[in-house]
Write an enzyme that holds these catalytic residues in place. Sequence first.
Site, mmCIF file in Angstrom:
data_model
loop_
_atom_site.group_PDB
_atom_site.id
_atom_site.type_symbol
_atom_site.label_atom_id
_atom_site.label_comp_id
_atom_site.label_asym_id
_atom_site.label_seq_id
_atom_site.Cartn_x
_atom_site.Cartn_y
_atom_site.Cartn_z
ATOM 1 N N GLU A 192 42.596 37.735 44.445
ATOM 2 C CA GLU A 192 42.758 36.441 45.180
ATOM 3 C C GLU A 192 41.472 35.643 45.360
ATOM 4 O O GLU A 192 41.205 35.352 46.602
ATOM 5 C CB GLU A 192 43.701 36.743 46.152
ATOM 6 N N GLU A 297 50.850 40.151 41.222
ATOM 7 C CA GLU A 297 51.600 40.087 42.495
ATOM 8 C C GLU A 297 52.471 38.962 42.523
ATOM 9 O O GLU A 297 52.125 37.993 42.174
ATOM 10 C CB GLU A 297 50.435 40.292 43.460
#
Length: 378
Positions: A192, A297
Amino acid sequence: MVRYLTVLLPAALLTSAFSGCSPEDTITPRLVDPEATAETRALFVNLNEIRRDHVLFGHQDALAYGVHWMREPGRSDVKDVTGSHPALYGWEVGHIEHGAGENLDAVNFDDMQQWIREGYEGGGVITISWHPDNPVSGGSAWDTTPAVPDILPGGSEHEKFVTWMERLSDFFHGLQTEGGDPIPVIFRPWHEMNHTWFWWGRELCTPEEFHELWRFTVEYLRDEKGHRHLLYAYSPDRFESSEHYLERYPGDEYVDIMGYDDYHSLHSADTRDEFVRQLETVVTLAEERGKIPALTESGFNAIPDDTWWTDVYLAGIDYNETTRRIAWAQVWRNANHETDRENHFFAPYAGHTSAENFIEFRNHPLILFEDDLPDMYN
Ligand code: BMA
């Protein structure tokens, strides 16, 4: 044969070139680690083959605890509901950098090694994420005091960071079968990074500094510590374009898996276009480079929609020929309601209102759970 993976080939041609081969034969996919173990190479080839027809379902911390239980041998919330464990197990090693006995979610590291062994021996695939604390401020991974420039070679905290990497490496060395063979692991560090909530995020370091951090991580584990059982996954969070996705991509030599994390465009069918656009981009970019695409995810916290599994999640993944070519889709953890966070879970537990729909999801031919898997390591 070796050449086949170094050029751009459609998945079908690529995989047909390998069908029937054993890892010892000629399979040398162009991995980050050219000396990866036979099992690690087989995992890469098999994930790449299997994604032609299937998507593995994964769950974080599946064997450690569920919403209403902790540390019960052989149990997972996913198994309670479907009769099978997930096909892919995610684990988290935040706080290994301090030599701690437990990770940041109070999972004991020795137990984790044992569960990883069990998952591997049950035929599952293992992936590991890392949310290390901020090496400059001492705060958590979410403390956005700038730190990346300081931990790079020449930086004031570099030595400390090397110690942290050493502890991570020790943990990885412990991931062995009873017979002492290293267990293949998909390592997914610095995820991320295209957003600003982690200290390694965008605006806290330049793309060049991020690339250096990534390369240092890989080279330390591979060249300095000799880990031969790791595949490396790059996973930005939601993104606007290919350019945005690739902004912090450290280079083809340093990445095996091209993933993406998404909790935002998955709440309902209303944002399906956004989800599909991103999956299509990841699959296309990965295939152009001979990498494996994955949804690393995802999920909808507490699953407030009883038919979410088929109507939103599966419908998005199975949207078209491109989107369904991801190798796996993983949802995040089921925090224990009593000891950890309340209403923080991403897979159903027995009795949850989406459980029935989750069974339907599990029975869809596209989706694989652990008991559906072929041998991923041969
Ligand atoms: C987050 C949450 C946190 C947890 C962290 C690392 O998304 O689940 O509670 O500490 O992941 O596992």
